[in-house]
Design an enzyme around this catalytic site. Structure first.
Site, PDB file in Angstrom:
ATOM      1  N   HIS A  72       0.843  -1.199   0.000  1.00  0.00           N
ATOM      2  CA  HIS A  72       0.000   0.000   0.000  1.00  0.00           C
ATOM      3  C   HIS A  72       0.876   1.246   0.000  1.00  0.00           C
ATOM      4  CE1 HIS A  72      -3.943  -1.882   1.728  1.00  0.00           C
ATOM      5  NE2 HIS A  72      -3.472  -2.553   0.709  1.00  0.00           N
ATOM      6  N   TYR A 201      -9.256   4.780   7.748  1.00  0.00           N
ATOM      7  CA  TYR A 201      -9.460   5.030   9.186  1.00  0.00           C
ATOM      8  C   TYR A 201     -10.565   6.079   9.306  1.00  0.00           C
ATOM      9  CZ  TYR A 201      -4.990   2.774  10.482  1.00  0.00           C
ATOM     10  OH  TYR A 201      -3.971   1.882  10.689  1.00  0.00           O
ATOM     11  N   PRO A 293      -3.905  -1.025  18.746  1.00  0.00           N
ATOM     12  CA  PRO A 293      -3.614  -1.390  17.347  1.00  0.00           C
ATOM     13  C   PRO A 293      -3.871  -0.273  16.329  1.00  0.00           C
ATOM     14  CG  PRO A 293      -5.514  -2.604  18.179  1.00  0.00           C
ATOM     15  CD  PRO A 293      -4.953  -1.872  19.315  1.00  0.00           C
ATOM     16  N   LYS A 297       1.339  -1.056  15.114  1.00  0.00           N
ATOM     17  CA  LYS A 297       2.740  -1.143  15.520  1.00  0.00           C
ATOM     18  C   LYS A 297       3.102  -2.448  16.236  1.00  0.00           C
ATOM     19  CE  LYS A 297       3.951   2.499  13.692  1.00  0.00           C
ATOM     20  NZ  LYS A 297       4.378   2.055  12.383  1.00  0.00           N
ATOM     21  N   TYR A 385       3.905   6.023  10.526  1.00  0.00           N
ATOM     22  CA  TYR A 385       3.087   4.880  10.131  1.00  0.00           C
ATOM     23  C   TYR A 385       3.906   3.845   9.338  1.00  0.00           C
ATOM     24  CZ  TYR A 385      -1.160   2.325   8.939  1.00  0.00           C
ATOM     25  OH  TYR A 385      -2.121   1.343   8.832  1.00  0.00           O
TER      26      TYR A 385
HETATM   27  P1  FAS Z   1       2.153 -13.043  20.762  1.00  0.00           P
HETATM   28  O1  FAS Z   1       1.151 -12.817  21.867  1.00  0.00           O
HETATM   29  O2  FAS Z   1       1.715 -12.983  19.351  1.00  0.00           O
HETATM   30  O3  FAS Z   1       2.812 -14.482  20.941  1.00  0.00           O
HETATM   31  C1  FAS Z   1       3.110 -14.989  22.215  1.00  0.00           C
HETATM   32  C2  FAS Z   1       3.086 -16.510  22.121  1.00  0.00           C
HETATM   33  O4  FAS Z   1       3.469 -17.044  23.382  1.00  0.00           O
HETATM   34  C3  FAS Z   1       1.681 -17.033  21.829  1.00  0.00           C
HETATM   35  O5  FAS Z   1       1.722 -17.971  20.789  1.00  0.00           O
HETATM   36  C4  FAS Z   1       1.242 -17.665  23.149  1.00  0.00           C
HETATM   37  O6  FAS Z   1       0.398 -18.780  22.957  1.00  0.00           O
HETATM   38  C5  FAS Z   1       2.578 -18.086  23.730  1.00  0.00           C
HETATM   39  N1  FAS Z   1       2.556 -18.229  25.189  1.00  0.00           N
HETATM   40  C6  FAS Z   1       1.880 -17.489  26.086  1.00  0.00           C
HETATM   41  N2  FAS Z   1       2.102 -17.947  27.334  1.00  0.00           N
HETATM   42  C7  FAS Z   1       2.969 -19.017  27.228  1.00  0.00           C
HETATM   43  C8  FAS Z   1       3.567 -19.898  28.153  1.00  0.00           C
HETATM   44  N3  FAS Z   1       3.325 -19.799  29.432  1.00  0.00           N
HETATM   45  N4  FAS Z   1       4.386 -20.881  27.674  1.00  0.00           N
HETATM   46  C9  FAS Z   1       4.630 -20.977  26.352  1.00  0.00           C
HETATM   47  N5  FAS Z   1       4.093 -20.171  25.403  1.00  0.00           N
HETATM   48  C10 FAS Z   1       3.264 -19.194  25.853  1.00  0.00           C
HETATM   49  N6  FAS Z   1      -1.070  -5.642  16.277  1.00  0.00           N
HETATM   50  C11 FAS Z   1      -1.160  -4.927  15.148  1.00  0.00           C
HETATM   51  O7  FAS Z   1      -0.139  -4.375  14.710  1.00  0.00           O
HETATM   52  N7  FAS Z   1      -2.385  -4.793  14.483  1.00  0.00           N
HETATM   53  C12 FAS Z   1      -3.517  -5.426  14.948  1.00  0.00           C
HETATM   54  O8  FAS Z   1      -4.592  -5.304  14.360  1.00  0.00           O
HETATM   55  C13 FAS Z   1      -3.453  -6.211  16.116  1.00  0.00           C
HETATM   56  N8  FAS Z   1      -4.555  -6.881  16.562  1.00  0.00           N
HETATM   57  C14 FAS Z   1      -4.441  -7.649  17.710  1.00  0.00           C
HETATM   58  C15 FAS Z   1      -5.548  -8.387  18.204  1.00  0.00           C
HETATM   59  C16 FAS Z   1      -5.427  -9.146  19.376  1.00  0.00           C
HETATM   60  C17 FAS Z   1      -6.630  -9.931  19.893  1.00  0.00           C
HETATM   61  C18 FAS Z   1      -4.223  -9.177  20.088  1.00  0.00           C
HETATM   62  C19 FAS Z   1      -4.110  -9.941  21.380  1.00  0.00           C
HETATM   63  C20 FAS Z   1      -3.124  -8.480  19.593  1.00  0.00           C
HETATM   64  C21 FAS Z   1      -3.227  -7.715  18.404  1.00  0.00           C
HETATM   65  N9  FAS Z   1      -2.133  -7.024  17.872  1.00  0.00           N
HETATM   66  C22 FAS Z   1      -2.195  -6.289  16.755  1.00  0.00           C
HETATM   67  C23 FAS Z   1      -0.868  -7.082  18.491  1.00  0.00           C
HETATM   68  C24 FAS Z   1      -0.229  -8.370  18.070  1.00  0.00           C
HETATM   69  O9  FAS Z   1      -0.186  -8.434  16.687  1.00  0.00           O
HETATM   70  C25 FAS Z   1       1.088  -8.435  18.764  1.00  0.00           C
HETATM   71  O10 FAS Z   1       1.789  -7.225  18.696  1.00  0.00           O
HETATM   72  C26 FAS Z   1       1.949  -9.551  18.232  1.00  0.00           C
HETATM   73  O11 FAS Z   1       1.202 -10.728  18.320  1.00  0.00           O
HETATM   74  C27 FAS Z   1       3.222  -9.578  19.077  1.00  0.00           C
HETATM   75  O12 FAS Z   1       3.851 -10.774  18.855  1.00  0.00           O
HETATM   76  P2  FAS Z   1       4.544 -11.568  20.079  1.00  0.00           P
HETATM   77  O13 FAS Z   1       5.315 -10.626  20.897  1.00  0.00           O
HETATM   78  O14 FAS Z   1       5.181 -12.744  19.458  1.00  0.00           O
HETATM   79  O15 FAS Z   1       3.337 -12.026  21.036  1.00  0.00           O
HETATM   80  C1  PHB Z   2      -5.568  -4.977  10.225  1.00  0.00           C
HETATM   81  O1  PHB Z   2      -5.584  -5.086   8.986  1.00  0.00           O
HETATM   82  O2  PHB Z   2      -5.881  -5.933  10.993  1.00  0.00           O
HETATM   83  C2  PHB Z   2      -5.176  -3.669  10.854  1.00  0.00           C
HETATM   84  C3  PHB Z   2      -4.752  -2.632  10.046  1.00  0.00           C
HETATM   85  C4  PHB Z   2      -4.389  -1.422  10.630  1.00  0.00           C
HETATM   86  C5  PHB Z   2      -4.473  -1.271  12.005  1.00  0.00           C
HETATM   87  C6  PHB Z   2      -4.906  -2.330  12.816  1.00  0.00           C
HETATM   88  C7  PHB Z   2      -5.269  -3.523  12.237  1.00  0.00           C
HETATM   89  O3  PHB Z   2      -4.128  -0.093  12.577  1.00  0.00           O
END
Ligand code: FAS
Ligand code: PHB
Length: 395
Positions: A72, A201, A293, A297, A385
């Protein structure tokens, strides 16, 4: 078992770190408490900064991303019934973002992990960290009912916000900073062709809404709801009505409707734990920080954390010095706090806060009117961004 680096968590942080270490010839073992299917199917982030895309390609896991990712060059801010385009590439000397679901990133990284032959254990239980402040920290866990432990040189806590690594640090050795927001996001995946090439947005008097996508056939949509909202309260019909009410613009643009194939509610918080290290335990990604989110980031910050950590570990194993590792937390936190600032700013610019007045609503409209008519303001949004320059020392 023994390894050089024990990694807790197989999300983007843990898997990217494992791949970087593998390519440096450094051994690691990853333990994950969920199943492979759960980790892959979890619908989360969608936007990759240029730096994250470049990293995936450099690590040899970017083939499908290159093929299927959606580059994009800009995004829209929509308010007062009209969309305003920000040409991110023009404003940042050519930088772009790529839409590619986090679950696709994780799928590619798991495939690379399996191909590397390095250990990755799913469905582990009772994971705990022992002696993190010693020269021989340990990860203990249960697998298939059997106790096991991994003797490590270092441990990477990549287990997300609800993991066990951060809580295993003595309270006097870590401090957290947080802010909970008075709203959450209701998010859906819909089988509907995206009706816009790029993200939209939206600031609406009923609240924030976001139009994104995952592929030419899948639209990703969100809108702001109260913080304790329950997804079961929302029928598909009601979700679409609210989404279209907030997003439809005066020129008739609106998202295409289609079957909803996934829906969830994401709480909104800002969180930072300092320092991101205790002895030989290093926290990375959501284990150390959470951003709302709105600024897209989260995943990208996880990637830069582990780039810094992998550099420090490589320096240790090649030159025997802890120099970069000793600077790890300070190096990461400079970028983390700038991402916190930007994510907070995007969130407070585009959401309706409970209890605010009509004055505040009109002030926010004026804010957006200024933002979309000032080159300086648009440039500031754009450079944050697409991802600030990676001004971190890497080996
Ligand atoms: P993660 O949470 O992805 O990964 C951690 C891993 O550790 C998981 O697989 C978990 O199962 C595992 N774990 C946990 N406890 C454990 C234990 N005791 N033993 C072993 N393993 C264990 N970011 C964006 O940029 N845009 C978004 O739209 C966005 N939407 C999101 C929606 C949700 C519901 C959530 C929760 C987060 C969202 N995020 C978003 C943020 C997300 O993308 C995180 O920044 C990203 O997953 C970070 O990656 P990790 O640090 O690897 O953590
Ligand atoms: C998404 O595509 O899931 C998305 C994009 C932009 C954001 C958050 C989530 O700021």
């Amino acid at each position: 078992m023994h390894t050089q680096v024990g990694i807790v968590g197989a999300g983007p942080a843990g898997l990217l770190l494992g791949q970087m270490l593998h390519l440096q010839g450094i051994d690691s073992i990853i333990v994950e408490n969920r199943s492979r299917e759960y980790v892959i199917e979890r619908v989360r982030a969608g936007v990759l900064e240029q730096g994250t895309v470049d990293l995936m390609i450099e690590l040899g896991v970017g083939e499908r991303l290159r093929r299927e990712g959606l580059p994009h060059r800009g995004l829209y801010l929509s308010f007062a019934g009209a969309r305003h385009y920000l040409n991110l590439a023009e404003l940042t000397g050519g930088k772009t973002i790529t839409v590619y679901g986090q679950n696709e990133v994780v799928k590619d990284l798991i495939a690379a992990r399996v191909a590397s032959g390095r250990a990755l254990y799913f469905n582990v239980e009772q994971v705990a960290i022992q002696d993190a402040d010693s020269h021989r920290p340990e990860i203990t866990f249960q697998k298939d009912g059997r106790e096991d432990q991994i003797e490590c040189d270092f441990i990477a806590g990549c287990d997300g916000f609800h993991g066990i690594c951060r809580p295993s640090i003595p309270p006097g050795s870590i401090k957290s900073y947080e802010r909970d927001y008075p709203f959450a996001w209701l998010g859906i995946l819909a089988e509907a062709a995206p009706s816009s090439e790029e993200l939209v947005y939206t600031f609406h008097h009923r609240g924030f809404a976001l139009f994104s996508m995952r592929s030419p056939k899948i639209t990703r949509l969100y809108f702001q709801v109260p913080p304790d909202e329950e997804i079961d309260k929302w029928s598909d019909e009601a979700i679409w009505d609210e989404m279209l009410t907030r997003m439809t613009t005066d020129d008739g643009w609106k998202p295409n409707r289609g079957p909803i194939i996934q829906k969830s509610i994401t709480p909104m918080r800002s969180f930072v734990a300092e320092p991101m290290r205790y002895g030989r335990l290093f926290l990375a990604g959501d284990a150390a920080h959470i951003v709302p989110p709105t600024g897209a980031k989260g995943l990208n910050l996880a990637a830069t954390d582990v780039m810094v950590l992998a550099s420090g570990l490589a320096e240790y194993y090649t030159r025997g010095t802890m120099r970069l590792l000793d600077d790890y937390s300070a190096t990461c936190l400079r970028r983390v706090w700038k991402a916190q600032r930007f994510s907070w700013w995007m969130t407070q610019t585009l959401h309706r806060f409970p209890g605010e007045s009509e004055f505040d609503y009109r002030r926010q409209l004026a804010d957006l009117d200024y933002l979309t008519s000032s080159l300086a303001a648009m440039t500031s949004l754009a450079e944050n961004y697409v991802g600030l320059p990676l001004d971190v020392p890497l080996t």
